[in-house]
Design a protein around this motif. Sequence first.
Motif, PDB file in Angstrom:
ATOM      1  N   SER A 187       0.996  -1.059   0.098  1.00  0.00           N
ATOM      2  CA  SER A 187      -0.125  -0.163   0.140  1.00  0.00           C
ATOM      3  C   SER A 187       0.874   1.262  -0.144  1.00  0.00           C
ATOM      4  O   SER A 187       1.787   1.368   0.821  1.00  0.00           O
ATOM      5  N   LEU A 188       0.493   2.271  -0.912  1.00  0.00           N
ATOM      6  CA  LEU A 188       1.182   3.361  -0.856  1.00  0.00           C
ATOM      7  C   LEU A 188       1.045   4.319   0.536  1.00  0.00           C
ATOM      8  O   LEU A 188       1.976   5.005   0.796  1.00  0.00           O
ATOM      9  N   PHE A 189      -0.031   4.069   1.000  1.00  0.00           N
ATOM     10  CA  PHE A 189      -0.266   4.642   2.452  1.00  0.00           C
ATOM     11  C   PHE A 189       0.714   4.150   3.486  1.00  0.00           C
ATOM     12  O   PHE A 189       1.350   5.085   4.284  1.00  0.00           O
ATOM     13  N   THR A 190       0.855   2.862   3.771  1.00  0.00           N
ATOM     14  CA  THR A 190       1.540   2.213   4.819  1.00  0.00           C
ATOM     15  C   THR A 190       3.121   2.352   4.343  1.00  0.00           C
ATOM     16  O   THR A 190       3.817   1.673   5.281  1.00  0.00           O
ATOM     17  N   TYR A 191       3.433   2.208   3.147  1.00  0.00           N
ATOM     18  CA  TYR A 191       4.823   2.181   2.729  1.00  0.00           C
ATOM     19  C   TYR A 191       5.621   2.961   3.611  1.00  0.00           C
ATOM     20  O   TYR A 191       5.449   4.094   3.626  1.00  0.00           O
ATOM     21  N   ASP A 192       6.909   2.296   4.261  1.00  0.00           N
ATOM     22  CA  ASP A 192       7.832   2.930   5.128  1.00  0.00           C
ATOM     23  C   ASP A 192       8.835   3.944   4.278  1.00  0.00           C
ATOM     24  O   ASP A 192       9.884   3.032   4.012  1.00  0.00           O
ATOM     25  N   ILE A 193       8.654   5.000   4.092  1.00  0.00           N
ATOM     26  CA  ILE A 193       9.774   5.837   3.388  1.00  0.00           C
ATOM     27  C   ILE A 193      11.002   6.030   4.233  1.00  0.00           C
ATOM     28  O   ILE A 193      12.264   5.901   3.459  1.00  0.00           O
ATOM     29  N   ALA A 194      10.847   6.058   5.374  1.00  0.00           N
ATOM     30  CA  ALA A 194      12.094   6.335   6.300  1.00  0.00           C
ATOM     31  C   ALA A 194      13.077   5.210   5.977  1.00  0.00           C
ATOM     32  O   ALA A 194      14.305   5.224   5.861  1.00  0.00           O
ATOM     33  N   SER A 195      12.464   4.000   6.395  1.00  0.00           N
ATOM     34  CA  SER A 195      13.476   2.743   6.230  1.00  0.00           C
ATOM     35  C   SER A 195      13.985   2.467   4.712  1.00  0.00           C
ATOM     36  O   SER A 195      15.083   2.258   4.822  1.00  0.00           O
ATOM     37  N   ALA A 196      13.148   2.910   3.744  1.00  0.00           N
ATOM     38  CA  ALA A 196      13.518   2.739   2.452  1.00  0.00           C
ATOM     39  C   ALA A 196      14.769   3.692   2.067  1.00  0.00           C
ATOM     40  O   ALA A 196      15.701   3.264   1.526  1.00  0.00           O
ATOM     41  N   TYR A 197      14.769   4.943   2.814  1.00  0.00           N
ATOM     42  CA  TYR A 197      15.732   5.952   2.500  1.00  0.00           C
ATOM     43  C   TYR A 197      16.855   5.390   3.073  1.00  0.00           C
ATOM     44  O   TYR A 197      17.956   5.461   2.678  1.00  0.00           O
TER      45      TYR A 197
END
Length: 279
Positions: free
Chosen positions: A91-101
């Motif tokens: 889900s784009l809503f729940t995707y964790d950008i901080a961890s991906a970064y």
Amino acid sequence: MIRDRARKTRRTARPDIRPAWLPARAGTFAALAFLAGWGWYGIVLGGHAAEVTDAVSETAGFSIKEVRISGQKEIEERQILSALAIPEKNSLFTYDIASAYSRVSDIPWVEQISIRKLYPATLQVTVKEREPFALWQRGQVLSVIDRDGRVIADTIRPRYAGLPMIVGHGGQKRAADYVELLNRFPTLKPRVNAGVLVAERRWNLVLDNGIEIRLPEKGANAALKELVALDNEHGLLSRDITAVDLRLDDRIVVRLSEGAAEARREFIKKSGLTAGAET
């Protein structure tokens, strides 16, 4: 008979005690909201909130269907996709950008990274890569480094062959100073194969014809200026020599090759001259 039934109906009807400001069927909606709240609480308590959100988002069209990557030259897209770690059901809503970064930033070539959610279904990744600056060798290990001396990669591709070569432990920290020194002497720079840092204090330059130039710890710029002048005037660096020692303030010491040294000894012997200290 009909009148009696109407009268009886009026007597048994319940009075409307709902406040005027309360919408019709408000009680029904409140009950449904109460049940939904308890249901969500149970989902959260059971650790299934993310799964439910992903499922709802996917049904609503908010799953990640496209990843746009730009700015990369050296990094392969598969490396970035692997670091993004987008699950199959997402889900784009729940995707964790901080961890991906954090994961993408760990790729050695990455200098800066930007990750954005573009609703309804796109993830945008913009990369700024480090610039290859020099090659650094210590022992059998050869790496590409950036201007700050940070190792970018241990895979040396053919296009890196023209980068300045630095040899020795600690050399990566002084890469920028070394390259700046060579840039001051544009006629000498193309002839330098490598700079060897000795005892992390001073440089020896190895030329393409094998001659070693031993620079002083201090005053390297002035020493090279004098050497270039001698070479322009007398062709010193094209002679049959193996080393030029510039570490002494009052003289330049030249070491002859074995063949040149032998020829010199024979010449002195035949001419009857007295040889000084052999250089």
